[in-house]
Design a protein around this motif. Sequence first.
Motif, short mmCIF file in Angstrom:
data_model
loop_
_atom_site.label_atom_id
_atom_site.label_comp_id
_atom_site.label_asym_id
_atom_site.label_seq_id
_atom_site.Cartn_x
_atom_site.Cartn_y
_atom_site.Cartn_z
N THR A 297 101.46 -10.25 3.06
CA THR A 297 100.99 -11.46 3.75
C THR A 297 100.52 -12.54 2.78
O THR A 297 100.27 -13.66 3.19
N VAL A 298 100.35 -12.20 1.50
CA VAL A 298 99.86 -13.16 0.52
C VAL A 298 101.03 -13.63 -0.35
O VAL A 298 101.89 -12.82 -0.73
N ASP A 299 101.08 -14.93 -0.67
CA ASP A 299 102.15 -15.45 -1.54
C ASP A 299 102.09 -14.79 -2.92
O ASP A 299 101.01 -14.61 -3.48
N ALA A 300 103.27 -14.49 -3.44
CA ALA A 300 103.36 -13.71 -4.69
C ALA A 300 102.49 -14.23 -5.84
O ALA A 300 101.83 -13.43 -6.51
N PRO A 301 102.43 -15.55 -6.11
CA PRO A 301 101.67 -15.99 -7.29
C PRO A 301 100.17 -15.70 -7.22
O PRO A 301 99.52 -15.62 -8.25
N VAL A 302 99.62 -15.54 -6.01
CA VAL A 302 98.17 -15.32 -5.91
C VAL A 302 97.84 -13.92 -5.36
O VAL A 302 96.70 -13.63 -4.98
N ARG A 303 98.84 -13.04 -5.35
CA ARG A 303 98.64 -11.69 -4.85
C ARG A 303 97.87 -10.83 -5.85
O ARG A 303 98.15 -10.88 -7.05
N LEU A 304 96.94 -10.04 -5.34
CA LEU A 304 96.24 -9.08 -6.21
C LEU A 304 97.06 -7.80 -6.31
O LEU A 304 97.45 -7.25 -5.28
N PRO A 305 97.29 -7.29 -7.52
CA PRO A 305 98.01 -6.01 -7.61
C PRO A 305 97.19 -4.84 -7.07
O PRO A 305 97.76 -3.88 -6.55
N GLN A 306 95.86 -4.95 -7.15
CA GLN A 306 95.02 -3.81 -6.77
C GLN A 306 94.65 -3.79 -5.29
O GLN A 306 94.03 -2.85 -4.82
N LEU A 307 95.00 -4.86 -4.55
CA LEU A 307 94.71 -4.88 -3.11
C LEU A 307 95.87 -5.54 -2.40
O LEU A 307 96.06 -6.76 -2.46
N ASN A 308 96.67 -4.70 -1.73
CA ASN A 308 97.93 -5.15 -1.14
C ASN A 308 97.77 -5.33 0.36
O ASN A 308 97.60 -4.35 1.10
N SER A 309 97.84 -6.58 0.83
CA SER A 309 97.77 -6.84 2.27
C SER A 309 99.17 -6.86 2.84
O SER A 309 100.01 -7.66 2.44
N VAL A 310 99.40 -5.95 3.79
CA VAL A 310 100.73 -5.77 4.36
C VAL A 310 100.64 -5.99 5.86
O VAL A 310 99.73 -5.46 6.52
#
Length: 392
Positions: A297-310
């Motif tokens: 749900t989050v745009d790739a450039p601001v996505r956290l690797p340690q918390l993945n919102s799906v």
Amino acid sequence: MINSFHPPLRTLMGPGPSDVSPRVLAAMARPTIGHLDPAFIGMMDEIKQLLQFALRTNNELTMPVSAPGSAGMEACFVNLVEPGDKVIVCQNGVFGGRMKENVERFGGIALMVEDEWGTAVSLDKVRALMEQHDDIKLLAFVHAETSTGVRSDAEALCRLARDYGCLTIVDAVTSLGGIELEVDLWGIDAIYSGTQKCLSAPPGISPVSFSERALEKVRQRESRVPSWFLDKKLVMGYWGGGQKRAYHHTAPVNALYGLHESLVMLQEEGIKQAWERHQYHHQALRAGLEAMGLHFTVDAPVRLPQLNSVAVPTGVDEARVRSLLLERYGLEIGAGLGVLAGKVWRIGLMGSSCTRRHVMVCIDALENTLLELGADIHAGVAAQAASAAYAE
Ligand SMILES: *Cc1c(COP(=O)(O)O)cnc(C)c1O
């Protein structure tokens, strides 16, 4: 008769706590000694050094608050906010809202910069507010928003704050140990974190660090810090350097053994290597989940690797999925919070929970569970896609 408590075996892939390694658990089972024992004081000094290493700072005031991340947050605000101070608070998820509460409870005036949940803090909005007011004392924001899975540009926000002559308070509860974080290089003035996210120690302790500029603001306060326990001047009588330590409170001795061990492990791995590991396993998890047909749900450039919102696929009862994962696989993933409740799952890859085993177990368990519940996903391709991502 009530019997001893034996927790069930779990794999923790939610928003924290993350899995605690056997090394850390073993450290915590070592004999309790006095909190003023010279041996314990030696270990406290090592914890301080290790935290300076993890936070990448030389700040003299670097210590663990004996309470969870929320208390570290409060420690920063209660020392730095004085009645009447104007504080810009950025809110793009749950935790910015708590910062506002803190500012107002300590008599400050919170000027809000609100961004949609799932997006990063807008630099332009912060700059516009700084242009409007020439008496802003502090800028407060969350580096890694655990409620949404978004990373904000802490470096740029701190530079902006310095340009306008105000101090920064940064929530690094989920970012410390998981993504790039440079306290001295970025000029962060006050920072708090937690032990149960990417450091993978048990919950209940909050590392904090104050810059010299932040300490100067504390020294120049006109009013007393309205909290006895969190008053930095008092607690530094115990946590400050040197052999003379005054009793302030009884430190959580065994919990600190655990934090010490987790930081030793981080030092052995290397801080940059830890950041890279989170990115590495995130890529594989992403490949697997997307092959299954799920969407981030989050745009790739601001996505956290340690918390993945799906995103939860339409027609799927998300709570049922989580309870089946827990019941059958001992796997915990997180639910959505606030406006995202029922709409997303939050899959954590934090610290000791950020391994290939965790990625593959999660993909397999989620696929089987979704298929059983009749979700419209692509069957039989996810594990292969994740493995292929590892092979790249
Ligand atoms: C978990 C978390 C907190 C609160 O930490 P606790 O240890 O639960 O008090 C604060 N901020 C962020 C971003 C978090 O993820």
